[in-house]
Motif scaffolding. Sequence first.
Motif, short mmCIF file in Angstrom:
data_model
loop_
_atom_site.label_atom_id
_atom_site.label_comp_id
_atom_site.label_asym_id
_atom_site.label_seq_id
_atom_site.Cartn_x
_atom_site.Cartn_y
_atom_site.Cartn_z
N CYS A 1 -77.80 -34.36 41.46
CA CYS A 1 -78.13 -35.11 40.24
C CYS A 1 -79.25 -34.43 39.46
O CYS A 1 -80.16 -33.83 40.04
N GLN B 1 -70.51 -40.32 38.87
CA GLN B 1 -71.00 -41.01 40.06
C GLN B 1 -72.22 -41.86 39.73
O GLN B 1 -72.32 -43.02 40.12
N MET C 1 -72.32 -34.83 38.18
CA MET C 1 -72.53 -36.08 38.89
C MET C 1 -72.66 -37.26 37.93
O MET C 1 -72.98 -38.36 38.35
N TRP D 1 -74.43 -36.73 47.51
CA TRP D 1 -74.40 -36.36 46.09
C TRP D 1 -75.73 -36.40 45.37
O TRP D 1 -75.86 -35.85 44.28
#
Length: 150
Positions: free
Chosen positions: A55, A4, A1, A51
């Motif tokens: 993380c 992102q 991640m 998402w």
Amino acid sequence: MTAQVNRAVTQTRTARAMLRPVLQSNLSLRTKIGIYKTYIRSQLTYASPAWYALCSDAQRRRMQAQQNCVLRMCADAGRYVRNDVIARDLAVPSVEEFVRRLARTMFSRADASHHPHLRDLAPLHARPPDATRALPRDLLRTAGTKQGDG
């Protein structure tokens, strides 16, 4: 991640830099917080119920740090004032609390939908107890659980 989170942090920094004159102006605190929620927090948490559970703790701290910077700027607080005190006084939840609330709302709407494809959105699957990877629906659990290293 990582990509992102980097994108979210970069967009947040850009928005904060562009809004710095407004956030440090003599506007009311309520207006400044409204501007933060509209322009900055929305970029920081865009699609986050999907998402955020993936993380790592370091990535979550980076996102929280962006919120802390903006709230400190809005409140014109000195460096000696703790971030949690600023957030409490401004009645702004942490990024994690906000994302959990978004996830709870999203999944409750999906589960209550009359459309079958929405009811099956990110179902809660049985997993082995040693599974370390968090899933989006895991955000609905209590705040004290470990969420993964993504």
